[in-house]
Design a protein around this motif. Structure first.
Motif, mmCIF file in Angstrom:
data_model
loop_
_atom_site.group_PDB
_atom_site.id
_atom_site.type_symbol
_atom_site.label_atom_id
_atom_site.label_comp_id
_atom_site.label_asym_id
_atom_site.label_seq_id
_atom_site.Cartn_x
_atom_site.Cartn_y
_atom_site.Cartn_z
ATOM 1 N N PRO A 30 -54.973 34.321 -26.665
ATOM 2 C CA PRO A 30 -53.602 33.787 -26.115
ATOM 3 C C PRO A 30 -52.656 34.802 -26.455
ATOM 4 N N THR A 31 -52.814 35.444 -27.699
ATOM 5 C CA THR A 31 -51.725 36.328 -28.187
ATOM 6 C C THR A 31 -51.714 37.652 -27.170
ATOM 7 N N ASN A 32 -53.110 38.141 -26.992
ATOM 8 C CA ASN A 32 -53.126 39.298 -26.071
ATOM 9 C C ASN A 32 -52.432 38.983 -24.593
ATOM 10 N N ILE A 33 -52.796 37.800 -24.103
ATOM 11 C CA ILE A 33 -52.187 37.558 -22.898
ATOM 12 C C ILE A 33 -50.713 37.466 -22.945
ATOM 13 N N GLY A 34 -50.017 36.873 -24.043
ATOM 14 C CA GLY A 34 -48.535 36.832 -23.955
ATOM 15 C C GLY A 34 -48.107 38.232 -24.240
ATOM 16 N N THR A 35 -48.844 39.077 -24.881
ATOM 17 C CA THR A 35 -48.387 40.444 -24.831
ATOM 18 C C THR A 35 -48.371 41.165 -23.429
ATOM 19 N N ALA A 36 -49.338 40.846 -22.769
ATOM 20 C CA ALA A 36 -49.550 41.321 -21.521
ATOM 21 C C ALA A 36 -48.356 40.925 -20.455
ATOM 22 N N LEU A 37 -48.005 39.496 -20.810
ATOM 23 C CA LEU A 37 -47.312 38.825 -19.902
ATOM 24 C C LEU A 37 -45.896 39.562 -19.956
ATOM 25 N N ARG A 38 -45.603 39.802 -21.304
ATOM 26 C CA ARG A 38 -44.052 40.418 -21.782
ATOM 27 C C ARG A 38 -44.202 41.715 -21.291
ATOM 28 N N TYR A 39 -45.351 42.549 -21.350
ATOM 29 C CA TYR A 39 -45.247 43.899 -20.749
ATOM 30 C C TYR A 39 -45.216 43.919 -19.444
ATOM 31 N N ALA A 40 -46.030 42.814 -18.608
ATOM 32 C CA ALA A 40 -45.658 42.910 -16.930
ATOM 33 C C ALA A 40 -44.106 42.554 -16.594
ATOM 34 N N ALA A 41 -43.776 41.646 -17.585
ATOM 35 C CA ALA A 41 -42.350 41.269 -17.321
ATOM 36 C C ALA A 41 -41.405 42.265 -17.521
ATOM 37 N N ALA A 42 -41.619 43.184 -18.561
ATOM 38 C CA ALA A 42 -40.842 44.380 -18.713
ATOM 39 C C ALA A 42 -40.659 45.296 -17.697
ATOM 40 N N ARG A 43 -42.016 45.505 -17.052
ATOM 41 C CA ARG A 43 -42.149 46.486 -16.090
ATOM 42 C C ARG A 43 -41.470 45.866 -14.629
ATOM 43 N N TYR A 44 -41.616 44.685 -14.432
ATOM 44 C CA TYR A 44 -41.106 44.105 -13.327
ATOM 45 C C TYR A 44 -39.509 44.290 -13.348
ATOM 46 N N ASN A 45 -38.995 43.610 -14.562
ATOM 47 C CA ASN A 45 -37.717 43.320 -15.048
ATOM 48 C C ASN A 45 -37.081 44.837 -14.597
ATOM 49 N N THR A 46 -37.727 45.914 -15.052
ATOM 50 C CA THR A 46 -37.106 47.346 -14.849
ATOM 51 C C THR A 46 -37.008 47.461 -13.398
ATOM 52 N N PHE A 47 -37.795 47.212 -12.476
ATOM 53 C CA PHE A 47 -37.837 47.388 -11.238
ATOM 54 C C PHE A 47 -36.902 46.611 -10.646
ATOM 55 N N GLU A 48 -36.686 45.285 -11.100
ATOM 56 C CA GLU A 48 -35.544 44.339 -10.533
ATOM 57 C C GLU A 48 -34.186 44.991 -10.963
ATOM 58 N N ALA A 49 -33.967 45.543 -12.322
ATOM 59 C CA ALA A 49 -32.628 46.308 -12.675
ATOM 60 C C ALA A 49 -32.362 47.339 -11.693
ATOM 61 N N SER A 50 -33.321 48.025 -11.095
ATOM 62 C CA SER A 50 -32.864 49.119 -10.538
ATOM 63 C C SER A 50 -32.516 48.943 -9.062
ATOM 64 N N LEU A 51 -32.829 47.480 -8.832
ATOM 65 C CA LEU A 51 -32.141 47.190 -7.159
ATOM 66 C C LEU A 51 -30.739 46.684 -7.459
ATOM 67 N N ASN A 52 -30.386 46.440 -8.783
ATOM 68 C CA ASN A 52 -28.871 46.178 -9.054
ATOM 69 C C ASN A 52 -28.096 46.705 -9.503
ATOM 70 N N THR A 53 -28.300 48.101 -9.474
ATOM 71 C CA THR A 53 -27.370 48.991 -9.723
ATOM 72 C C THR A 53 -27.800 50.587 -8.891
ATOM 73 N N ASN A 54 -26.796 51.301 -8.892
ATOM 74 C CA ASN A 54 -26.815 52.415 -8.145
ATOM 75 C C ASN A 54 -27.137 53.505 -9.282
ATOM 76 N N ASP A 55 -27.033 53.152 -10.540
ATOM 77 C CA ASP A 55 -27.295 54.408 -11.594
ATOM 78 C C ASP A 55 -27.872 53.634 -12.736
ATOM 79 N N LEU A 56 -29.349 53.357 -12.775
ATOM 80 C CA LEU A 56 -30.042 52.755 -13.827
ATOM 81 C C LEU A 56 -29.889 53.599 -15.311
ATOM 82 N N ALA A 57 -29.768 54.630 -15.089
ATOM 83 C CA ALA A 57 -29.787 55.670 -16.380
ATOM 84 C C ALA A 57 -28.538 55.284 -17.040
ATOM 85 N N LYS A 58 -27.204 55.019 -16.193
ATOM 86 C CA LYS A 58 -25.945 54.939 -16.815
ATOM 87 C C LYS A 58 -26.048 53.530 -17.141
#
Length: 92
Positions: A30-58
């Motif tokens: 389960p620890t490995n699954i939880g870590t993988a879920l958080r990693y997947a969330a981080a990746r998808y949330n980065t994509f989500e954030a990119s849709l909500n701003t015109n300048d993700l770097a800024k």
């Protein structure tokens, strides 16, 4: 879409991820699954954030703060619920 319909959809989607995690937990730690879920969330949330701003770097720090605050609220609520569930089980 109504707020109630969106909320129902939200929980249905979350349940699909939980179901998958529970299925994987039959053969993976389960620890490995939880870590993988958080990693997947981080990746998808980065994509989500990119849709909500015109300048993700800024706006990177602002987006991280918004997502972390949101996660902290959800984690806190779920931990409180689970603590109550454990207490009920112990009192039976």
């Amino acid at each position: 879409m109504t707020d109630k319909k969106q909320q129902l959809e939200f929980y249905e989607i979350a349940d699909k991820y939980i179901d998958l995690a529970n299925e994987l937990a039959k053969s993976i730690e389960p620890t490995n699954i939880g870590t993988a879920l958080r990693y997947a969330a981080a990746r998808y949330n980065t994509f989500e954030a990119s849709l909500n701003t015109n300048d993700l770097a800024k706006e990177k720090d602002k987006m991280i703060d918004l997502l972390v605050d949101d996660y902290r609220k959800m984690l806190n609520a779920n931990m409180d619920d689970y603590i109550q569930l454990i207490a009920k089980r112990q009192n039976k």
